[in-house]
Design an enzyme around this catalytic site. Structure first.
Site, PDB file in Angstrom:
ATOM      1  N   GLY A   1       2.878   4.023   4.101  1.00 43.04           N
ATOM      2  CA  GLY A   1       3.049   4.859   2.917  1.00 43.04           C
ATOM      3  C   GLY A   1       3.706   4.141   1.771  1.00 43.04           C
ATOM      4  O   GLY A   1       3.655   2.922   1.660  1.00 43.04           O
TER       5      GLY A   1
ATOM      6  N   GLU B   1      10.832   3.365   7.979  1.00 37.72           N
ATOM      7  CA  GLU B   1      10.317   2.054   8.408  1.00 37.72           C
ATOM      8  C   GLU B   1      11.460   1.046   8.411  1.00 37.72           C
ATOM      9  O   GLU B   1      12.571   1.342   7.954  1.00 37.72           O
ATOM     10  CB  GLU B   1       9.171   1.599   7.490  1.00 37.72           C
ATOM     11  CG  GLU B   1       7.903   2.411   7.702  1.00 37.72           C
ATOM     12  CD  GLU B   1       6.760   2.010   6.787  1.00 37.72           C
ATOM     13  OE1 GLU B   1       6.667   0.837   6.409  1.00 37.72           O
ATOM     14  OE2 GLU B   1       5.966   2.898   6.442  1.00 37.72           O
TER      15      GLU B   1
ATOM     16  N   HIS C   1       3.636  -9.255  10.044  1.00 37.97           N
ATOM     17  CA  HIS C   1       3.929  -7.899  10.520  1.00 37.97           C
ATOM     18  C   HIS C   1       4.163  -7.978  12.029  1.00 37.97           C
ATOM     19  O   HIS C   1       3.375  -8.601  12.738  1.00 37.97           O
ATOM     20  CB  HIS C   1       2.757  -6.960  10.203  1.00 37.97           C
ATOM     21  CG  HIS C   1       3.137  -5.513  10.297  1.00 37.97           C
ATOM     22  ND1 HIS C   1       3.413  -4.909  11.488  1.00 37.97           N
ATOM     23  CD2 HIS C   1       3.304  -4.554   9.348  1.00 37.97           C
ATOM     24  CE1 HIS C   1       3.736  -3.641  11.275  1.00 37.97           C
ATOM     25  NE2 HIS C   1       3.675  -3.399   9.969  1.00 37.97           N
TER      26      HIS C   1
HETATM   27  P1  FAD Z   1      -5.309  -5.526  -2.991  1.00 40.87           P
HETATM   28  O1  FAD Z   1      -5.172  -4.114  -2.668  1.00 40.87           O
HETATM   29  O2  FAD Z   1      -5.486  -6.473  -1.872  1.00 40.87           O
HETATM   30  O3  FAD Z   1      -6.537  -5.705  -3.981  1.00 40.87           O
HETATM   31  C1  FAD Z   1      -6.988  -6.981  -4.372  1.00 40.87           C
HETATM   32  C2  FAD Z   1      -8.350  -6.840  -4.982  1.00 40.87           C
HETATM   33  O4  FAD Z   1      -8.752  -8.058  -5.588  1.00 40.87           O
HETATM   34  C3  FAD Z   1      -9.449  -6.497  -3.992  1.00 40.87           C
HETATM   35  O5  FAD Z   1     -10.270  -5.533  -4.578  1.00 40.87           O
HETATM   36  C4  FAD Z   1     -10.205  -7.819  -3.820  1.00 40.87           C
HETATM   37  O6  FAD Z   1     -11.524  -7.675  -3.415  1.00 40.87           O
HETATM   38  C5  FAD Z   1     -10.095  -8.360  -5.223  1.00 40.87           C
HETATM   39  N1  FAD Z   1     -10.281  -9.802  -5.358  1.00 40.87           N
HETATM   40  C6  FAD Z   1      -9.687 -10.800  -4.662  1.00 40.87           C
HETATM   41  N2  FAD Z   1     -10.143 -12.001  -5.095  1.00 40.87           N
HETATM   42  C7  FAD Z   1     -11.025 -11.758  -6.088  1.00 40.87           C
HETATM   43  C8  FAD Z   1     -11.841 -12.577  -6.920  1.00 40.87           C
HETATM   44  N3  FAD Z   1     -11.838 -13.910  -6.824  1.00 40.87           N
HETATM   45  N4  FAD Z   1     -12.646 -11.975  -7.834  1.00 40.87           N
HETATM   46  C9  FAD Z   1     -12.699 -10.626  -7.947  1.00 40.87           C
HETATM   47  N5  FAD Z   1     -11.947  -9.798  -7.166  1.00 40.87           N
HETATM   48  C10 FAD Z   1     -11.127 -10.359  -6.267  1.00 40.87           C
HETATM   49  N6  FAD Z   1       2.186  -1.694   1.591  1.00 40.87           N
HETATM   50  C11 FAD Z   1       2.917  -0.577   1.409  1.00 40.87           C
HETATM   51  O7  FAD Z   1       3.663  -0.471   0.436  1.00 40.87           O
HETATM   52  N7  FAD Z   1       2.796   0.453   2.301  1.00 40.87           N
HETATM   53  C12 FAD Z   1       1.981   0.415   3.381  1.00 40.87           C
HETATM   54  O8  FAD Z   1       1.899   1.365   4.124  1.00 40.87           O
HETATM   55  C13 FAD Z   1       1.217  -0.769   3.594  1.00 40.87           C
HETATM   56  N8  FAD Z   1       0.385  -0.867   4.656  1.00 40.87           N
HETATM   57  C14 FAD Z   1      -0.441  -1.954   4.752  1.00 40.87           C
HETATM   58  C15 FAD Z   1      -1.379  -2.002   5.771  1.00 40.87           C
HETATM   59  C16 FAD Z   1      -2.271  -3.053   5.852  1.00 40.87           C
HETATM   60  C17 FAD Z   1      -3.292  -3.092   6.963  1.00 40.87           C
HETATM   61  C18 FAD Z   1      -2.219  -4.093   4.894  1.00 40.87           C
HETATM   62  C19 FAD Z   1      -3.176  -5.241   4.953  1.00 40.87           C
HETATM   63  C20 FAD Z   1      -1.254  -4.069   3.889  1.00 40.87           C
HETATM   64  C21 FAD Z   1      -0.364  -3.005   3.816  1.00 40.87           C
HETATM   65  N9  FAD Z   1       0.589  -2.936   2.805  1.00 40.87           N
HETATM   66  C22 FAD Z   1       1.340  -1.804   2.643  1.00 40.87           C
HETATM   67  C23 FAD Z   1       0.637  -3.947   1.756  1.00 40.87           C
HETATM   68  C24 FAD Z   1      -0.104  -3.406   0.537  1.00 40.87           C
HETATM   69  O9  FAD Z   1      -1.215  -2.674   0.960  1.00 40.87           O
HETATM   70  C25 FAD Z   1      -0.548  -4.491  -0.399  1.00 40.87           C
HETATM   71  O10 FAD Z   1       0.475  -5.392  -0.663  1.00 40.87           O
HETATM   72  C26 FAD Z   1      -0.994  -3.886  -1.724  1.00 40.87           C
HETATM   73  O11 FAD Z   1      -1.873  -2.838  -1.481  1.00 40.87           O
HETATM   74  C27 FAD Z   1      -1.624  -4.944  -2.586  1.00 40.87           C
HETATM   75  O12 FAD Z   1      -2.302  -4.312  -3.626  1.00 40.87           O
HETATM   76  P2  FAD Z   1      -3.046  -5.184  -4.716  1.00 40.87           P
HETATM   77  O13 FAD Z   1      -3.726  -4.236  -5.611  1.00 40.87           O
HETATM   78  O14 FAD Z   1      -2.105  -6.160  -5.286  1.00 40.87           O
HETATM   79  O15 FAD Z   1      -4.096  -6.037  -3.869  1.00 40.87           O
HETATM   80  C1  SIN Z   2       3.943  -2.174   4.800  1.00 35.87           C
HETATM   81  O1  SIN Z   2       3.362  -3.234   4.986  1.00 35.87           O
HETATM   82  O2  SIN Z   2       4.674  -1.984   3.831  1.00 35.87           O
HETATM   83  C2  SIN Z   2       3.803  -1.030   5.758  1.00 35.87           C
HETATM   84  C3  SIN Z   2       2.794  -1.330   6.768  1.00 35.87           C
HETATM   85  C4  SIN Z   2       3.000  -0.420   7.923  1.00 35.87           C
HETATM   86  O3  SIN Z   2       2.509   0.705   7.867  1.00 35.87           O
HETATM   87  O4  SIN Z   2       3.623  -0.861   8.882  1.00 35.87           O
END
Ligand code: FAD
Ligand code: SIN
Length: 523
Positions: A49, A113, A230
């Site tokens: 979350g 968490e 993780h």
């Molecule tokens: P992302 O959401 O990764 O988006 C990046 C985007 O860039 C994607 O659309 C990708 O396709 C695009 N992209 C990449 N390279 C290129 C390129 N060369 N050209 C064009 N597009 C490109 N965080 C929390 O706070 N709470 C949680 O509960 C949590 N759970 C998680 C669970 C999982 C399984 C994972 C993997 C992560 C989790 N995290 C959580 C971490 C969090 O989700 C991420 O740090 C955060 O969502 C990153 O968001 P962002 O928009 O920066 O990147």
């Molecule tokens: C997080 O990466 O911030 C949370 C991921 C989880 O749900 O454990």
């Protein structure tokens, strides 16, 4: 070559990119460029979350304190204060826009968490927060007539001329068409890089392209030695490391070693809910001690009906492996999950290159220190995505007189070269630059990466070669920073320097053609 002008360019469609695009659309036209489908991102898969101060027993000071403690002395305090205070405002704004977080009897159900002293994690759909949040923001983005999106379009090169970033060269890899996007403001929201490791919770798109592209044009890259592993990703040989949310431990799940012992009780007062760096390293040590590949997560002592409904997504996924989350021992091991450092920005997402902004996981705003506090990253996307779009709007950079651009070509015969090289590097990174690092191994890894780099045909704009180059550059940045930091802190543990060293209470900055340097942490 097609050239398109937009007032703002956003690269990436995770929560940071969608937030930036939504806010930028108030000021003019916006292009959202994304490598896969709009809903492919780390954000979409978020489970636990979003952390925010939402209860009377919680406070900004407590959330700030927990973030600073988890960050191990490397958080920039002003950035953390902005994250926590504006974060609450952004979350309330989302709720006002119609975003629904889980409630019971009219009150938000707040999760717990690792490293949090209070229940403060809002979630949606139980353990499907990322899906709910990104779909909600996607709908808002798609509704804006001034936003145009480009799927299956990979950004490959930032266009920097006379010190300004004027946009990005991209390729639609389905049609092979080259597109040059020009703008006064380019916002990188390309997410993390944990897929450069072979055991990772991230989707395949998370290979650090943004960091490599920004480094190439002279952006400052900070603190990339800190990779967050993780603690609890599913361990089934040959299968992806599916995340089993920390929120499961927040509801009371135990971590057990092969002797069935709750080893975390003897290590930290918060036991299984210690900050993530502590739990991941403790699991690593147990795996070494007992010479095994995985430990167990156990929920059998908890209310099974509550577990099934609160974590229905994880429960269903585990059924594919004949595992029952509510009663079986679940095999888990750490997996690369989050890039703590990234492209260094100011408090408004601006990099050292005028016209180039970064937000979300790709950025290093100073909020995460050496170890991110769980569930702070979705919050970072909301806060700094908005800030970046607003600062970008205030900037008025010179118009660009386009120069000659070499087109990218795609040779499908090189796809195997990319896949084989990427897999080889991912294995190497997991073995050599994983939870625990050591000088001679890091030096060897850097040599091997440099050797791979030398073998990439030069002056070639073939798409697969460019992708390999991005992965190599990203891994070199991580490995070099890990070699420089001769101490253990947060998400960086050195076997040969096992203690935290106050001399290293600094950020490590890398920049192309310059010696790495240290900068002070802002208190
Ligand atoms: P992302 O959401 O990764 O988006 C990046 C985007 O860039 C994607 O659309 C990708 O396709 C695009 N992209 C990449 N390279 C290129 C390129 N060369 N050209 C064009 N597009 C490109 N965080 C929390 O706070 N709470 C949680 O509960 C949590 N759970 C998680 C669970 C999982 C399984 C994972 C993997 C992560 C989790 N995290 C959580 C971490 C969090 O989700 C991420 O740090 C955060 O969502 C990153 O968001 P962002 O928009 O920066 O990147
Ligand atoms: C997080 O990466 O911030 C949370 C991921 C989880 O749900 O454990």
């Amino acid at each position: 070559m097609q050239i398109k002008y937009f007032d703002t360019i956003v690269i990436g469609s995770g929560l940071a990119g969608l937030t930036a695009a939504y806010h930028a659309s108030r000021f003019g036209t916006v292009a959202v460029i994304t490598k896969s489908q709009l809903d492919t991102s780390n954000s979409y898969y978020a489970q636990g979350g979003i952390a925010s101060v939402m209860s009377e027993t919680d406070s900004f000071d407590l959330h700030i304190h927990d973030t600073l403690v988890a960050g191990r002395g490397l958080c920039d305090r002003d950035a953390v204060e902005i994250l926590v205070k504006e974060g609450q405002a952004r979350v309330k704004e989302l709720i006002g826009m119609g975003m629904e977080f889980d409630k019971e009897n009219g009150r938000f159900v707040l999760g717990l968490e690792g490293g949090h002293s209070k229940r403060r994690i809002l979630h949606a759909g139980g353990d499907a927060t990322g899906k709910a949040l990104t779909c909600f923001m996607l709908k808002k983005v798609v509704e804006q007539p001034s936003i145009q999106s480009f799927e299956y379009t990979a950004a490959v090169k930032l266009l920097v001329d006379d010190g300004y970033c004027h946009g990005v060269q991209a390729v639609d890899f389905v049609t092979g068409k080259n597109i040059v996007f020009t703008s006064r403001a380019t916002i990188l929201a390309t997410g993390g890089l944990s897929r450069v490791y072979d055991r990772s919770t991230n989707p395949h798109t998370a290979t650090g392209d943004g960091i490599a592209m920004a480094f190439e044009v002279g952006a400052e890259i900070a603190d990339v030695e800190f990779i967050q592993f993780h603690p609890s990703a599913l361990y089934v040989p040959g299968q992806d490391a599916f995340l089993i949310s920390e929120a499961v431990r927040g509801e009371g799940a135990w971590l057990l070693n092969p002797l069935g012992e709750r080893f975390m009780k003897d290590i930290h007062p918060q036991a299984e809910l210690a900050p993530r760096d502590v739990v991941a390293f403790s699991i690593y040590k147990q795996l070494q001690k007992h010479n095994c590949d995985f430990l167990h997560l156990s929920l059998a002592h908890l209310d099974s009906e509550k577990i099934k409904s609160r974590f229905s997504n994880i429960y269903q996924k585990l059924q594919e492996f004949n595992l029952d989350l509510s009663k079986d021992l679940i095999p888990i091991a750490p997996a690369a999950h989050y890039m703590v450092g990234g492209i260094r920005t100011d408090l408004d997402g601006e990099t050292n290159i005028p016209g180039l902004f970064a937000c979300g996981e790709v950025a290093s705003t100073g909020v995460m220190g050496a170890n991110r506090l769980a569930s702070n990253s979705l919050l970072e996307c909301l806060v700094f995505g908005k800030r970046a779009s607003e600062k970008a709007h205030q900037r008025n950079y010179p118009e660009w007189q386009s120069t000659e651009i070499l087109p990218v070509n795609i040779d499908v015969q090189n796809e195997n070269f990319f896949l084989e090289t990427k897999n080889k590097i991912a294995g190497m990174m997991s073995r050599n630059v994983g939870i625990v690092r050591e000088k001679s191994v890091l030096e060897e890894t850097i040599c091997d990466l440099e050797e791979i780099d030398r073998n990439i045909p030069k002056g070639n704009m073939e798409y697969n070669y460019l992708k390999v180059k991005h992965v190599v550059d990203t891994c070199l940045l991580i490995s070099r920073a890990a070699l420089i930091r001769e101490e253990s802190r947060g998400g960086h543990i050195r076997d040969d320097f096992q203690k935290q060293n106050p001399d290293f209470k600094v950020h490590i900055i890398q920049q192309k053609n310059k010696e790495p340097r240290f900068t002070e942490v802002r208190r």
